[in-house]
Design an enzyme around this catalytic site. Structure first.
Site, PDB file in Angstrom:
ATOM      1  N   ALA A  46      -7.436  -6.104  -3.775  1.00 49.79           N
ATOM      2  CA  ALA A  46      -6.224  -6.872  -4.071  1.00 49.79           C
ATOM      3  C   ALA A  46      -6.484  -8.337  -4.445  1.00 49.79           C
ATOM      4  O   ALA A  46      -6.053  -8.802  -5.511  1.00 49.79           O
ATOM      5  CB  ALA A  46      -5.259  -6.762  -2.888  1.00 49.79           C
ATOM      6  N   GLN A 194     -15.424   3.865  -2.589  1.00 57.56           N
ATOM      7  CA  GLN A 194     -15.629   2.417  -2.398  1.00 57.56           C
ATOM      8  C   GLN A 194     -16.436   2.133  -1.130  1.00 57.56           C
ATOM      9  O   GLN A 194     -17.156   1.143  -1.052  1.00 57.56           O
ATOM     10  CB  GLN A 194     -14.277   1.688  -2.316  1.00 57.56           C
ATOM     11  CG  GLN A 194     -13.542   1.574  -3.630  1.00 57.56           C
ATOM     12  CD  GLN A 194     -12.573   2.719  -3.863  1.00 57.56           C
ATOM     13  OE1 GLN A 194     -12.768   3.824  -3.343  1.00 57.56           O
ATOM     14  NE2 GLN A 194     -11.547   2.477  -4.654  1.00 57.56           N
ATOM     15  N   ASP A 235      -3.368  -4.031   0.663  1.00 53.25           N
ATOM     16  CA  ASP A 235      -2.926  -4.295  -0.712  1.00 53.25           C
ATOM     17  C   ASP A 235      -1.530  -4.892  -0.757  1.00 53.25           C
ATOM     18  O   ASP A 235      -1.163  -5.567  -1.715  1.00 53.25           O
ATOM     19  CB  ASP A 235      -2.975  -3.012  -1.534  1.00 53.25           C
ATOM     20  CG  ASP A 235      -4.418  -2.673  -1.857  1.00 53.25           C
ATOM     21  OD1 ASP A 235      -5.082  -2.051  -1.013  1.00 53.25           O
ATOM     22  OD2 ASP A 235      -4.888  -3.102  -2.930  1.00 53.25           O
TER      23      ASP A 235
HETATM   24  O1  MRU Z   1      -8.356   0.860  -5.388  1.00 47.45           O
HETATM   25  P1  MRU Z   1      -9.036  -0.356  -4.818  1.00 47.45           P
HETATM   26  O2  MRU Z   1     -10.514  -0.198  -4.690  1.00 47.45           O
HETATM   27  O3  MRU Z   1      -8.638  -1.613  -5.557  1.00 47.45           O
HETATM   28  O4  MRU Z   1      -8.443  -0.469  -3.347  1.00 47.45           O
HETATM   29  C1  MRU Z   1      -8.850  -1.557  -2.557  1.00 47.45           C
HETATM   30  C2  MRU Z   1      -8.316  -1.524  -1.179  1.00 47.45           C
HETATM   31  O5  MRU Z   1      -7.542  -0.672  -0.810  1.00 47.45           O
HETATM   32  C3  MRU Z   1      -8.683  -2.676  -0.280  1.00 47.45           C
HETATM   33  O6  MRU Z   1      -8.782  -2.252   1.037  1.00 47.45           O
HETATM   34  C4  MRU Z   1      -7.612  -3.761  -0.381  1.00 47.45           C
HETATM   35  O7  MRU Z   1      -7.387  -4.112  -1.715  1.00 47.45           O
HETATM   36  C5  MRU Z   1      -7.961  -4.973   0.393  1.00 47.45           C
HETATM   37  S1  MRU Z   1      -9.265  -5.882  -0.354  1.00 47.45           S
HETATM   38  C6  MRU Z   1      -9.514  -7.312   0.502  1.00 47.45           C
END
Ligand code: MRU
Length: 354
Positions: A46, A194, A235
């Site tokens: 995010a 991830q 997010d």
């Molecule tokens: O789909 P992504 O990889 O963008 O999802 C990211 C996440 O869900 C993270 O946990 C969230 O953005 C927090 S990042 C500090």
């Protein structure tokens, strides 16, 4: 480690789809390239997509600066950038900050040199603030731990998901350096991995002991008392404290509650959607079926199978032990804690708490 660098005319994004195999930067010289990188998750997380979108806005404004309908076109670019990923509020937050600079611009409508400078300054501000804020979050977060403990995390909320340092992984980094965390269990985080590709890599780089598990092992790890807390990023957090985060987070929160394990969320104020009351209203991005049916280039499911692929889920606030922000820790009742947070944030913005 930084997820991106800005060099006046180009945004260099660490291409996260190639990690951990290859460390390669994508050079984005126009806003469309940044938008594509966000859609493809070359830059993700995010806060990172918020900062990237702010620089994309600068590139977009420069591209159309001589055009008559500059302001209308810029609004179109803002809308296009906002649509790249709908769940993380940081993206809209950053675009709105950039639009506020445009709206407050007192200068000549003909000569926009000063406006372009002001936009670049604001994007750099968003970029620099993110790292500072993460350090503040991590100090508050580290205070939650008092003895060496093992934590579980889901997805990647590290330096890669932010400009630098990270939110949940920032807390882990700070607590580890204070001797309060001795091991991290990282969920692999299907479908895009991830956890396996990014969190495991980031923590290894810092020599923080990390054990990779598949998502369906989390319950057993808790039952065996191998972890004492869970910490994740977010997010979007609504005014009642509901938390949208990577798909699978909700399952981890339910498991944590069942095993009496605290479930912490680390997030900057830019992740709060103060105008949305409940997590029920959060738009959840759905992604292509191939992310589920194809694994490492190989098809693993029958052709034309129906697939449901939401990228995020929502954890009700009743599962959240505390939310760690740059202003301190929030605890239940979240509605009042979050309205106080908004007052503090607005005060800061107006210089009251400077
Ligand atoms: O789909 P992504 O990889 O963008 O999802 C990211 C996440 O869900 C993270 O946990 C969230 O953005 C927090 S990042 C500090």
């Amino acid at each position: 480690m930084r997820s991106m660098e800005w060099d006046n005319s180009c945004l260099k994004l660490l291409n996260q789809t190639l990690l951990p195999g290859k460390v390669e930067y994508r050079e984005c010289r126009d806003y469309r390239a940044v938008a594509e990188a966000i859609r493809r998750l070359e830059v993700r997380g995010a806060p990172a997509i918020g900062a990237a979108a702010a620089f994309a806005f600068v590139l977009g404004a420069r591209e159309i600066v001589t055009e008559n309908d500059f302001f209308a076109k810029l609004a179109g670019i803002a809308a296009e950038l906002k649509q790249t990923r709908p769940t993380a509020i940081n993206l809209s937050w950053a675009i709105e900050k950039m639009r506020a600079v445009v709206n407050a611009y007192p200068g000549s409508k003909e000569d926009k040199t000063e406006l372009l400078t002001a936009l670049e300054t604001e994007a750099i501000n968003i970029y620099q603030q993110d790292e500072n804020v993460n350090h503040r979050i991590s100090q508050y977060g580290a205070s939650l731990f008092d003895k060496p403990t093992a934590v579980l995390t889901h997805c990647n909320a590290g330096a890669l998901a932010t400009v630098a340092w990270g939110t949940a992984l920032g807390v882990i980094r700070a607590a580890w350096s204070q001797g309060k965390i001795d091991r991290v269990y990282a969920d692999e985080t299907r479908p895009l991995l991830q956890g396996a590709r990014l969190t495991a890599w980031e923590l290894q780089q810092d020599n923080i002991p990390v054990t990779l598990i598949t998502d369906n092992m989390a319950g057993w790890i808790m039952k065996k008392k191998l972890v004492q807390s869970v910490i994740v990023g977010a997010d979007r957090i609504t005014a009642n404290g509901d938390v949208a985060n990577k798909i699978g987070t909700y399952s981890v929160a339910v498991l944590a509650k069942q095993h009496n394990i605290p479930f912490y969320v680390a997030a900057p104020v830019s992740t709060f959607d103060f105008a949305m009351y409940s997590g029920e209203d959060i738009p959840i991005e759905e992604r292509q079926a191939e992310e589920v049916t194809v694994f490492a280039g190989h098809r693993i499911a029958p052709e034309s199978i129906d697939v449901f692929n939401p990228a995020f889920d929502v954890t009700p606030s009743s599962f959240v032990t505390a939310i760690i922000t740059e202003f301190g820790l929030l605890r239940s009742p979240y509605s009042s804690a979050i309205s106080k947070l908004k007052i503090m944030k607005d005060g800061m913005h107006n210089g009251i708490n400077d």
